[in-house]
Design an enzyme around this catalytic site. Structure first.
Site, mmCIF file in Angstrom:
data_model
loop_
_atom_site.group_PDB
_atom_site.id
_atom_site.type_symbol
_atom_site.label_atom_id
_atom_site.label_comp_id
_atom_site.label_asym_id
_atom_site.label_seq_id
_atom_site.Cartn_x
_atom_site.Cartn_y
_atom_site.Cartn_z
ATOM 1 N N GLU A 125 0.990 -1.135 -0.042
ATOM 2 C CA GLU A 125 -0.065 0.130 0.138
ATOM 3 C C GLU A 125 0.811 1.270 -0.102
ATOM 4 O O GLU A 125 1.919 1.494 0.737
ATOM 5 C CB GLU A 125 -0.814 -0.153 1.341
ATOM 6 N N GLY A 265 3.095 2.251 10.712
ATOM 7 C CA GLY A 265 2.872 1.539 11.928
ATOM 8 C C GLY A 265 2.555 0.020 11.742
ATOM 9 O O GLY A 265 3.179 -0.718 12.377
ATOM 10 N N MET A 267 0.558 -2.733 8.822
ATOM 11 C CA MET A 267 -0.300 -3.012 7.296
ATOM 12 C C MET A 267 -1.203 -4.259 7.412
ATOM 13 O O MET A 267 -0.557 -5.112 7.810
ATOM 14 C CB MET A 267 0.810 -2.999 6.332
ATOM 15 N N ASN A 269 -2.278 -6.271 5.136
ATOM 16 C CA ASN A 269 -2.300 -7.284 4.259
ATOM 17 C C ASN A 269 -3.190 -8.491 4.391
ATOM 18 O O ASN A 269 -3.215 -9.014 5.631
ATOM 19 C CB ASN A 269 -0.864 -7.728 3.728
ATOM 20 N N HIS A 301 -6.716 -2.195 15.063
ATOM 21 C CA HIS A 301 -6.987 -1.470 13.637
ATOM 22 C C HIS A 301 -6.622 -2.455 12.521
ATOM 23 O O HIS A 301 -7.410 -2.392 11.894
ATOM 24 C CB HIS A 301 -5.866 -0.205 13.978
ATOM 25 N N GLU A 302 -5.536 -2.884 12.332
ATOM 26 C CA GLU A 302 -5.103 -3.841 11.252
ATOM 27 C C GLU A 302 -5.939 -5.081 11.110
ATOM 28 O O GLU A 302 -6.498 -5.410 10.077
ATOM 29 C CB GLU A 302 -3.623 -4.240 11.367
ATOM 30 N N GLU A 324 -9.744 4.139 6.072
ATOM 31 C CA GLU A 324 -9.129 4.380 7.308
ATOM 32 C C GLU A 324 -9.986 5.147 8.391
ATOM 33 O O GLU A 324 -9.789 4.653 9.710
ATOM 34 C CB GLU A 324 -8.015 5.119 6.986
HETATM 35 N N1 BES Z 1 -3.111 0.846 5.851
HETATM 36 C C1 BES Z 1 -2.438 1.481 6.890
HETATM 37 C C2 BES Z 1 -0.946 1.398 6.693
HETATM 38 C C3 BES Z 1 -0.325 2.240 5.461
HETATM 39 C C4 BES Z 1 -0.192 3.820 5.357
HETATM 40 C C5 BES Z 1 0.075 1.730 4.436
HETATM 41 C C6 BES Z 1 0.114 4.402 4.600
HETATM 42 C C7 BES Z 1 0.756 2.464 3.437
HETATM 43 C C8 BES Z 1 0.809 3.637 3.330
HETATM 44 C C9 BES Z 1 -2.897 0.884 8.251
HETATM 45 O O1 BES Z 1 -4.022 0.186 8.328
HETATM 46 C C10 BES Z 1 -2.774 2.211 9.136
HETATM 47 O O2 BES Z 1 -3.511 2.638 9.223
HETATM 48 N N2 BES Z 1 -1.734 1.927 10.125
HETATM 49 C C11 BES Z 1 -1.459 3.112 10.780
HETATM 50 C C12 BES Z 1 -1.612 2.817 12.340
HETATM 51 C C13 BES Z 1 -3.012 2.698 12.827
HETATM 52 C C14 BES Z 1 -3.367 2.242 14.118
HETATM 53 C C15 BES Z 1 -3.807 4.092 12.750
HETATM 54 C C16 BES Z 1 -0.024 3.573 10.659
HETATM 55 O O3 BES Z 1 0.692 2.644 10.266
HETATM 56 O O4 BES Z 1 0.438 4.727 11.175
HETATM 57 ZN ZN ZN Z 2 -5.629 1.554 8.541
#
Ligand code: BES
Ligand code: ZN
Length: 873
Positions: A125, A265, A267, A269, A301-302, A324
């Site tokens: 992503e 933080g 992902m 997948n 979250h994930e 998100e």
């Molecule tokens: N889908 C995102 C991870 C992501 C972010 C992939 C940007 C590629 C580019 C994941 O679900 C996410 O939102 N992660 C957050 C943490 C969450 C608890 C808010 C993150 O990585 O900061």
């Molecule tokens: Zn997310």
């Protein structure tokens, strides 16, 4: 690199894909330096005659065949962004097989296939899959996936990919192979693999629908014990989604892998979540309470994305907040249900007001559904996430839990296996409930934070009381239209009784409140004995700025009479904010004499400290004064020095006044603070550590030294170390040395003390940071390390970042440029520290613009170029 000229992508230009991919078979021959990827794609053309165009970046094409026939040079064309297959023109369907080579060890962007320590990992992503193989890399192309991994068994004993494991076999030559199958239609941004020497903790469970599920959490090396807490969090998340949302897990295995090098933080997948190690690894020796809470919430979250994001995915990246924002709402509710709803709301609103409001008012402000972007990675922001979650929360407030749940069920049912838009989400809720809530979509299409001006009047002769609520556009979006705002309020009589709802109003009733739809609403009460005390925007039901001048003693009384914990905290914060703003030279309506106001604040805090029934974690929240970002957000012109100084002075004065009471409660809670990880023990620690931050301002570090000597857990050690280092107290240097030496081989703990050094609230902390960047702790390819040192300085140390001589700005700008060549996403995020620039003082603005100037003529990534282009020059 250098892509300033590429045109933006526009939401209005969306077209469904001409070619889609229904089935994918991937075969990886994995090696660190050079891996080969063979992809067999079953393609279908929905627009006869359309050219077949595949995305692909930094791929070395080794072989290509169409329907079993090797293609000649004139049958296709490769360029910097992909591949055009001329030979497919006119076909309704075909099978394309390509073989490419990629270079994981040289991949410092950490997008696509890369190495972290001895592991091989992927991050796709948003648009990383095109760095693995040629593909139609967009979320509305959903395929079924078969993945075969081949590698040397000695180096890569564990081979994981998304979906269920089908087969595993030995290839005879020291190599082995594993095959994985994901039967759910899935876009390529959710593809993942992980290979290498890993250990796991594991638990077999049965889902609510009877499915046998194996939960595994993996980490590099031989010791998986630090994954235990995360494994428990996975199970709690799975059970919570079953019971609160009726959502079951849909594969036989759920794998989670911890990675030391990870840009974000974590992902989501499909079937194989990959996490930044900081959101997995934890035990009491190395992790703080905040770390444990962070792990549970990110794991949740994930996991929750498996439905909100994966089973129902996005039509296009403009809809990012659909997954998100919704998933943040779900993880917030998870934490609220498992722990304290009031405390969770306080934390979330604190973040929203300090950081999202600032983002929405600054140079990088954007819509929750942007109309255009150049680099989608720049849009994983507080606005998409936190404001997006607030909009979902407003929908929940408007419908109530039962109707919201019906709307969610409908959304999942109608869109399962498909890619959706925000319109689909609100249409499902409207259809399921019979309440047209599509007007909520306006929130996605208007930047800035709406203001609600409140005018109150009381007529003692009739007992009539009136509130006039006027919605005003955000300062930076003057032509904004009124938005639908769910609103909760309470009125209290002189004896502390809650009064009934208004006798007359012109708003729509919603569960527990009103829906404001117009620019002006009037609420009336009749026959009151005396002027009541109003508490507005209870629970922070809408992400707005509420403007109602109040006297300090009124705010203080809310703390006494109100039952909503959030509103009590909010009243105290507001009072502290008013005092701080007045001390920094701002004029504050309704405040009156500032000394008297400070006395009221101090008395209210004193009463809380004396109240042994008050929840220690709640009192800790109240002790935390509004932070620098919150202050900066409240003023028209930001004088960083004046704001930071006002905050330091008020802290000192309150600490002096309450020194004894603080010390007394710190001592009284000593035993309770030793109780492990349950909420009561965490609450005791959070009080003790908030109090310690105050005490160390006035006791020369005595209390911090005692805690340091006595500390049991990492939470206590970090609190003591922070207090000592930030106060430059006696014993600080040896404590830092001992700590650094003890954890020299533990990267995540090293990140913690480095961040403490980088956040010491003083201008000369910059010197310490410059020394760190020149020394052995600096690993610019590791995003956690960059954030611990440079990110902490840029985002969490206003005294050093905003130094009068501009050295803080120059340092951060130089780091952004250097890091851009390594990891553009990390570099672009650091540049966000300049978002508030338009409102800084003339001197600060000039210094910052000068610091950024050299970058403007440099070769930059699309990520940094796009953000730099939005900052004033
Ligand atoms: N889908 C995102 C991870 C992501 C972010 C992939 C940007 C590629 C580019 C994941 O679900 C996410 O939102 N992660 C957050 C943490 C969450 C608890 C808010 C993150 O990585 O900061
Ligand atoms: Zn997310």
């Amino acid at each position: 690199m250098s892509d300033t000229a590429s045109p933006p992508i526009r939401l209005a230009d969306y077209c469904p894909p001409a070619w889609t991919i229904t089935d994918v078979a991937l075969v990886f021959d994995l090696e660190r330096e050079s891996s080969a990827v063979e992809a067999t794609l079953a393609l279908r053309c929905d627009d006869p005659g359309a050219t077949l165009r595949l995305d692909g970046e930094d791929l070395e094409l080794l072989a290509i065949e169409l329907d079993g026939r090797a293609l000649a040079a004139e049958d296709f064309a490769q360029d910097g962004s992909g591949l055009t297959v001329h030979a497919a023109r006119g076909l309704a369907a075909c099978t394309l097989r390509t073989r490419v080579r990629v270079h994981p060890a040289a991949n410092t962007r950490l997008e696509g296939l890369y190495t972290s320590g001895s592991l091989l990992l992927t991050q796709c992503e948003a648009e990383g899959f095109r760095r693995i193989t040629f593909f139609v890399d967009r979320p509305d192309v959903q395929a079924r996936w078969r993945t075969t991994l081949r590698a040397e068994r000695a180096q890569y004993p564990v081979l994981l990919a998304g979906g269920d494991r089908m087969a595993e076999c030995d290839l005879g030559d020291g190599r082995h192979e594993a095959e994985w199958h994901n039967p759910h239609p899935t876009p390529c941004y959710l593809f993942a693999l992980a290979a290498g020497p890993m250990a796991r903790v594991s638990k077999a469970i049965t889902g609510a629908d009877g499915r046998a599920i194996e939960l595994n959490v993996w980490v590099e090396g031989e010791d998986a014990e630090p994954c235990r807490y995360a494994l428990g969090a996975v199970e709690r998340a799975l059970r919570w989604d079953e019971s609160r949302f009726g959502r079951c897990y849909d594969l036989g295995v759920f794998n989670v892998v911890a990675a030391q090098d990870f840009t974000m933080g974590a992902m989501e997948n499909k079937g194989l979540n990959i996490f930044n190690a900081r959101y997995i690894l934890a035990d009491e020796r190395t992790a703080t309470d905040a770390d444990f809470m962070g792990i549970e919430s990110v794991v949740g979250h994930e996991y929750f994305h498996n439905w909100s994001g994966n089973r129902v995915t996005l039509r296009d990246w403009f809809q990012l907040s659909l997954k998100e924002g919704l998933t943040v709402f779900r993880d917030q509710e998870f934490t609220a249900d498992l722990h304290s709803r009031d405390l969770k709301r306080i934390d979330d609103v604190r973040l929203l007001r300090a950081r999202q409001f600032a983002e929405d008012a600054g140079a990088l402000a954007h819509l929750v559904r942007p109309a255009e972007y150049r680099e989608i990675n720049n849009f994983y922001t507080l606005t998409i996430y936190e404001k997006g979650a607030e909009i979902v929360r407003m929908l929940h407030s408007r419908l109530g839990e039962a109707a919201f749940r019906a709307g969610m069920d409908r959304y999942f049912a109608d869109n399962d296996g498909r890619s959706a838009t925000l319109e689909d989400f609100y249409a499902a809720h409207s259809a399921a409930t019979g309440i047209d809530c599509t007007d909520m979509l306006a929130w996605y299409a208007q930047a800035g934070t709406p203001v609600l001006d409140v005018e109150r009047s009381f007529d003692p002769s009739t007992g009539g009381y009136t509130l006039v609520l006027r919605q005003r556009p955000p300062a930076n979006v003057p032509d904004a239209a009124p938005l639908p705002i769910p609103f909760r309020l309470a009125l209290y009589a002189a004896d502390g009784r809650a009064l009934p709802p208004p006798d007359a109003h012109d708003a729509d009733p919603i569960p527990g409140g009103l829906l404001l739809r117009h620019a002006t609403h009037t609420l009336r009460w009749q026959g009151l004995d005396a002027e009541p005390l109003p508490v507005l925007n209870r629970g922070f039901a809408a992400p707005i700025r509420l403007r109602m001048p109040m006297r300090p003693e009124e705010r203080a009384r809310i703390v006494q009479v109100e039952s909503d914990g959030f509103a009590r905290w909010d009243a105290l914060q507001h009072l502290a904010l008013d005092v701080l703003l007045a001390r920094a030279g701002e004029s504050v309506d309704g405040l009156g004499d500032v000394d008297a106001a400070e006395a009221a604040l101090s008395a209210a805090l004193g009463a809380l400290l004396a109240d042994t029934q008050a929840h220690p974690a709640f009192v800790a929240e109240c002790l935390a004064l509004p932070d620098f970002d919150t202050l900066a957000d409240a003023v028209a012109v930001v004088d960083p020095g004046a704001l930071a100084a006002a905050r330091e002075r008020l802290g000192l004065s309150l600490a002096t006044a309450h020194r004894e009471a603080l010390q007394q409660r710190v001592d009284a809670l000593r035993a309770a603070a030793r109780g492990g990880l349950d909420d009561a023990a965490m609450a005791a620690r959070s009080f003790r550590h908030a109090a310690l931050a105050w005490l160390s301002r006035v006791d020369g570090g005595a209390a911090a030294r005692r805690l340091w000597a006595d500390a049991g857990s990492m939470t206590e050690r970090m609190a003591a170390l922070r207090a000592l280092l930030h106060a430059k107290a006696e014993g600080a240097a040896p404590a830092r040395e001992a700590f650094a030496a003890e954890f020299a081989d533990h990267a995540l703990v090293t990140d913690k003390w480095l961040a403490v050094v980088a956040t010491r609230p003083a201008a000369d902390a910059l010197d310490d940071v410059e020394a760190l960047v020149a020394g052995p702790y600096w690993h610019p390819t590791n995003p956690n390390r960059v954030r611990a040192i440079v990110g902490s300085l840029a985002r969490l140390n206003p005294a050093a970042f905003h130094r009068d001589d501009g050295a803080g700005y120059r340092f951060v700008a130089a780091q952004v440029q250097a890091l851009d060549a390594i990891n553009p996403q990390v570099a672009a995020r650091l540049l966000g520290a300049f978002e508030g620039l338009p409102r800084w003082t003339v001197a600060a603005r000039g210094a910052a613009i000068a610091a950024l100037a050299p970058m403007r003529s440099a070769a930059l990534s699309r990520d940094v170029a796009e953000l730099l282009g939005r900052l004033p020059a």
